[in-house]
Scaffold this active site. Structure first.
Site, PDB file in Angstrom:
ATOM      1  N   LYS A 140      16.051 -27.564   2.473  1.00 47.17           N
ATOM      2  CA  LYS A 140      16.894 -28.047   3.754  1.00 47.17           C
ATOM      3  C   LYS A 140      16.679 -29.506   3.792  1.00 47.17           C
ATOM      4  O   LYS A 140      15.954 -30.158   3.564  1.00 47.17           O
ATOM      5  CB  LYS A 140      15.926 -27.389   4.755  1.00 47.17           C
ATOM      6  CG  LYS A 140      16.016 -25.954   4.911  1.00 47.17           C
ATOM      7  CD  LYS A 140      17.623 -25.495   5.157  1.00 47.17           C
ATOM      8  CE  LYS A 140      17.502 -23.806   5.406  1.00 47.17           C
ATOM      9  NZ  LYS A 140      18.855 -23.324   5.827  1.00 47.17           N
ATOM     10  N   LYS A 245      26.508 -14.343   4.088  1.00 44.16           N
ATOM     11  CA  LYS A 245      25.367 -13.573   4.671  1.00 44.16           C
ATOM     12  C   LYS A 245      25.632 -12.289   5.251  1.00 44.16           C
ATOM     13  O   LYS A 245      26.094 -11.994   6.234  1.00 44.16           O
ATOM     14  CB  LYS A 245      24.667 -14.300   5.919  1.00 44.16           C
ATOM     15  CG  LYS A 245      24.205 -15.847   5.407  1.00 44.16           C
ATOM     16  CD  LYS A 245      23.617 -16.458   6.425  1.00 44.16           C
ATOM     17  CE  LYS A 245      23.115 -17.832   5.983  1.00 44.16           C
ATOM     18  NZ  LYS A 245      22.080 -17.744   5.039  1.00 44.16           N
TER      19      LYS A 245
HETATM   20  O1  LIG Z   1      20.224 -18.988   1.450  1.00 41.05           O
HETATM   21  C1  LIG Z   1      19.303 -19.004   1.203  1.00 41.05           C
HETATM   22  O2  LIG Z   1      18.685 -19.435  -0.157  1.00 41.05           O
HETATM   23  C2  LIG Z   1      18.011 -18.829   1.849  1.00 41.05           C
HETATM   24  C3  LIG Z   1      18.482 -18.499   3.393  1.00 41.05           C
HETATM   25  C4  LIG Z   1      18.453 -19.618   4.104  1.00 41.05           C
HETATM   26  O3  LIG Z   1      18.862 -20.713   3.648  1.00 41.05           O
HETATM   27  C5  LIG Z   1      18.974 -19.299   5.735  1.00 41.05           C
HETATM   28  C6  LIG Z   1      18.255 -18.369   6.331  1.00 41.05           C
HETATM   29  C7  LIG Z   1      18.296 -18.005   7.643  1.00 41.05           C
HETATM   30  C8  LIG Z   1      19.232 -18.507   8.391  1.00 41.05           C
HETATM   31  C9  LIG Z   1      20.267 -19.351   7.813  1.00 41.05           C
HETATM   32  C10 LIG Z   1      20.039 -19.860   6.468  1.00 41.05           C
HETATM   33  C11 LIG Z   1      20.909 -20.888   5.849  1.00 41.05           C
HETATM   34  O4  LIG Z   1      21.397 -20.756   4.850  1.00 41.05           O
HETATM   35  O5  LIG Z   1      21.346 -21.815   6.162  1.00 41.05           O
HETATM   36 MG   LIG Z   2      22.999 -22.493   4.732  1.00 40.49          MG
END
Ligand SMILES: O=C(O)CCC(=O)c1ccccc1C(=O)O
Ligand SMILES: [Mg+2]
Length: 321
Positions: A140, A245
């Site tokens: 992140k 997602k």
């Molecule tokens: O996408 C991935 O590899 C991990 C999951 C992840 O980053 C995530 C997990 C929960 C909520 C938001 C996010 C995101 O992609 O921003």
């Molecule tokens: Mg993301």
């Protein structure tokens, strides 16, 4: 017709997840249990992500309380699109009823592993690299200052073995100037698979522009949180990556129709759902014909998954809804 029940769950993360949206400490959601007339049971999960524009947990609870019981297939496919996490949950529970699905092998190996944010990645990095066969990691950004993150990033890539790919997820938290700096570095160092959602969803035009000016890929995530937004971004010209997602995208069948209609480059991704939502999301990811991109489901380190009886306990100890 299906008789059905639901239970609200709370699940603490082992360590808070730090993103541009803030600190996340507890995952809350709803488990759905459908019972067919012949006694077969199907499970589904509502795991909302209101920061991404899905319904809130309380809206989902109200929706469940208002839904008929027993429930028909027609009413499952008529859940309004303002409840995308509910659409996913009920459609997955329906799929879960079929024995064919239950016996199918899941858990593919190609996961992107979500690293701890910021400097917290360093103390555990060697253990993580030793424990994982994957070559894809996600880190992140847009959490600390740009200068600090660039400094940490340099140290991080120094410690990553050859052949590793890194995804950088800004959760919409960069400025245009900062995005250009990250993309320039990414173009130079050749280790970045893509930068995810550099700018907020309101700045699609600017992200289209960025995607023309750099070779490193850009992935939309918050911009494409539901079926309508995926189609809209495609029609406005987005030909980069779409992070999907499934737990909040909406109708499962609707998503399959979209990837058959348009040549979409999809990366499937977790919302930190339990194994129930995870199973349906991974089943869907396995149906997607292009398998090159690692799945964003390398997130199990965020939870204690050691209790095989958690579902039974949830059902017997929480209030009967
Ligand atoms: O996408 C991935 O590899 C991990 C999951 C992840 O980053 C995530 C997990 C929960 C909520 C938001 C996010 C995101 O992609 O921003
Ligand atoms: Mg993301």
């Amino acid at each position: 017709m299906y008789f059905w029940q639901f239970r609200v769950y709370q699940r603490p993360l082992l360590h808070p997840l730090q993103t541009h949206h803030g600190l996340w400490e507890i995952r809350e959601g709803i488990i759905i249990r459908l019972e067919a007339e012949d006694g077969r049971i199907g499970w589904g999960e509502i795991a909302p992500l209101p920061e991404f524009g899905s319904e809130t947990l309380s809206a989902a609870i109200l929706f469940c309380k208002s839904l008929e019981n027993p429930l028909s297939i027609t009413s499952i496919f008529s859940i309004p699109e303002q409840f995308p996490a509910c659409q996913f949950a009920f459609e997955s529970a329906l799929e879960d009823l079929s024995i064919e699905n239950q016996s199918r092998e899941l858990e593919p190996k190609n996961y992107s592993y979500l690293l701890p944010t910021g400097a917290a990645v360093f103390p555990c990095l060697d253990d993580i690299l030793a424990a994982n066969q994957t070559n894809t990691y996600k880190w992140k950004i847009a959490v600390n200052s740009l200068a600090e993150e660039l400094n940490l990033f340099e140290k991080l890539i120094d410690r990553l073995p050859r052949g590793i790919k890194l995804r950088l997820d800004a959760n919409g938290g960069l400025s245009i100037a900062e995005s250009k700096i990250w993309l320039k570095i990414a173009d130079e160092c050749q280790i970045i698979e893509f930068i995810e959602q550099p700018l907020p969803p309101s700045q699609l035009e600017e992200m289209l522009q960025l995607s023309q000016n750099f070779t490193t890929g850009i992935a939309l995530d918050e911009s494409v949180a539901n079926l309508r937004q995926i189609e809209e971004c495609y029609q406005r010209g987005w030909r980069g990556i779409f992070v999907i997602k499934p737990a909040i995208t909406g109708s499962i069948q609707g998503l399959i129709n979209l990837w058959k209609k348009y040549p979409l480059d999809l990366v499937f991704s977790s919302v930190l759902e339990t194994n129930i939502g995870r199973k349906s999301a991974l089943r869907l990811a396995q149906e997607y014909p292009k398998k090159e991109r690692a799945l964003g489901f390398g997130v199990q380190q965020w939870f204690n998954n050691s209790d095989p009886d958690w579902l039974e306990k949830l059902w017997t100890t929480s209030a009967n809804n």
